[in-house]
Scaffold this active site. Structure first.
Site, PDB file in Angstrom:
ATOM      1  N   ASN A  13      62.503  55.765  -3.141  1.00 18.58           N
ATOM      2  CA  ASN A  13      61.081  55.526  -3.410  1.00 18.58           C
ATOM      3  C   ASN A  13      60.755  56.441  -4.585  1.00 18.58           C
ATOM      4  O   ASN A  13      60.731  57.667  -4.431  1.00 18.58           O
ATOM      5  CB  ASN A  13      60.286  55.897  -2.166  1.00 18.58           C
ATOM      6  CG  ASN A  13      58.853  55.438  -2.145  1.00 18.58           C
ATOM      7  OD1 ASN A  13      58.109  55.847  -1.264  1.00 18.58           O
ATOM      8  ND2 ASN A  13      58.436  54.598  -3.073  1.00 18.58           N
ATOM      9  N   CYS A  86      51.384  59.724   0.672  1.00 17.63           N
ATOM     10  CA  CYS A  86      52.721  59.190   0.431  1.00 17.63           C
ATOM     11  C   CYS A  86      53.722  60.179   1.018  1.00 17.63           C
ATOM     12  O   CYS A  86      53.880  61.291   0.490  1.00 17.63           O
ATOM     13  CB  CYS A  86      52.968  59.002  -1.060  1.00 17.63           C
ATOM     14  SG  CYS A  86      54.624  58.386  -1.435  1.00 17.63           S
ATOM     15  N   ASN A 190      49.970  48.372   4.115  1.00 20.05           N
ATOM     16  CA  ASN A 190      51.424  48.382   3.979  1.00 20.05           C
ATOM     17  C   ASN A 190      51.997  47.628   5.171  1.00 20.05           C
ATOM     18  O   ASN A 190      51.600  47.888   6.321  1.00 20.05           O
ATOM     19  CB  ASN A 190      51.965  49.810   3.978  1.00 20.05           C
ATOM     20  CG  ASN A 190      51.538  50.600   2.757  1.00 20.05           C
ATOM     21  OD1 ASN A 190      50.841  50.096   1.894  1.00 20.05           O
ATOM     22  ND2 ASN A 190      51.954  51.844   2.693  1.00 20.05           N
ATOM     23  N   GLU A 208      54.487  47.448   0.111  1.00 19.34           N
ATOM     24  CA  GLU A 208      53.420  48.428   0.000  1.00 19.34           C
ATOM     25  C   GLU A 208      52.264  47.877  -0.835  1.00 19.34           C
ATOM     26  O   GLU A 208      52.489  47.285  -1.898  1.00 19.34           O
ATOM     27  CB  GLU A 208      53.928  49.705  -0.656  1.00 19.34           C
ATOM     28  CG  GLU A 208      54.954  50.467   0.174  1.00 19.34           C
ATOM     29  CD  GLU A 208      55.189  51.861  -0.370  1.00 19.34           C
ATOM     30  OE1 GLU A 208      54.198  52.615  -0.518  1.00 19.34           O
ATOM     31  OE2 GLU A 208      56.345  52.198  -0.677  1.00 19.34           O
ATOM     32  N   CYS A 217      59.454  53.867   2.319  1.00 19.53           N
ATOM     33  CA  CYS A 217      58.055  54.254   2.469  1.00 19.53           C
ATOM     34  C   CYS A 217      57.983  55.281   3.584  1.00 19.53           C
ATOM     35  O   CYS A 217      58.312  54.973   4.740  1.00 19.53           O
ATOM     36  CB  CYS A 217      57.186  53.040   2.795  1.00 19.53           C
ATOM     37  SG  CYS A 217      55.443  53.440   3.116  1.00 19.53           S
TER      38      CYS A 217
END
Length: 277
Positions: A13, A86, A190, A208, A217
């Site tokens: 990611n 995040c 998401n 997402e 994620c």
């Protein structure tokens, strides 16, 4: 404009980091600039942007920002929109602080996010973040590739809809956003698709909001672990291994109701850019 940048990822990611300690480089961080920077053909390419800024500096740009930590992770989605949190990004952000001598990995330290303060800790190449207390809500529906599934609503800083499927391929290529209940998720969601791989072991794919399908994620892995534990009626503390296309994460749901996300992070490149777009 000329500015410094770094590129990093947590289980693939990936993020562009923008050091802007006093907020004088990027100001209010224009969404169009963020989207162009994240574009994989016209920019550096990333799932999102992490601005590295002091909490005191960001509070002067964005009233209401507060944190007990010196540093704030100003996170933006790849489309330029602001996101609350995040999980993979926190690990990349914390690693950058440590590598630059801005934080000490020998003891836990706090970084600020729009989902509140997050405590980071290091154990070799594994970085953990206390993601706080999840919210488990009702069940809704999601759809992809002509199929529809029930999905558990879990909030882990971001909203998530977690659907258990027979095979991850059943959801198709995820080139477009899956269908979801816009009354339940008026600001988008998401969406995680999950298969069981064994005891306390699952695998997932994720679409997402604001980014599309990503290789991992962090908040999604946490939501998946929580949804699986609820389905399993598992006693806490409980730890789940969550395989994502970009690697493996571990999520622990503690007896005090907090969830801890653990996984690797890496800074892979840095430079200075003259932005002319």
């Amino acid at each position: 404009m000329t500015f410094a940048w770094l590129k990093g990822h947590g289980t693939e990611n990936d993020f562009v980091l923008l050091p802007d300690h006093d907020g004088s480089v990027h100001g209010d961080l224009d969404g169009g600039f963020v989207a162009a920077l994240c574009d994989r053909r016209r920019g550096i390419g990333a799932d999102g942007v992490l601005r590295v800024i002091r909490t005191s500096a960001l509070s002067g740009i964005e009233p209401g920002i507060a944190s007990a930590g010196e540093w704030f992770m100003d996170y933006r989605n790849a489309d330029g929109s602001i996101s609350e949190m995040c999980g993979n990004g926190t690990r990349v952000f914390a690693l950058h602080l440590v590598q630059e001598g801005l934080a000490d990995p020998s003891a836990p330290f706090v970084i600020g996010t729009r989902d509140g303060d997050k405590t980071m800790s290091f154990d070799g190449d594994q970085i953990s973040v206390d993601m706080g207390v999840p919210q488990v809500r009702d069940v809704s529906k999601v759809s992809a590739a002509g199929n529809t599934w029930e999905a558990q609503d879990v909030r882990t800083g971001n909203p998530h809809a977690v659907a258990f499927v027979d095979r991850l391929d059943d959801v198709g290529p995820l080139l477009i956003e899956p269908g979801f209940d816009q009354v339940v998720y008026p600001d988008g969601v998401n969406i995680e698709f999950v298969v069981r791989e064994g005891e306390r072991h699952v695998a997932m794919r994720v679409h997402e909001r604001g980014a599309g399908e990503t290789r991992s994620c962090g908040t999604g892995a946490c939501a998946v672990a929580v949804a699986t534990a609820v389905a399993d009626r598992a006693d806490r503390p409980v730890t789940y291994r969550v395989d994502v296309p970009g690697g493996t994460l571990h999520v622990t749901w503690d007896a005090d109701d907090h969830i801890t996300l653990t996984g690797p992070a890496e800074i892979v490149a840095r430079g200075t850019m003259d932005w002319t777009a």
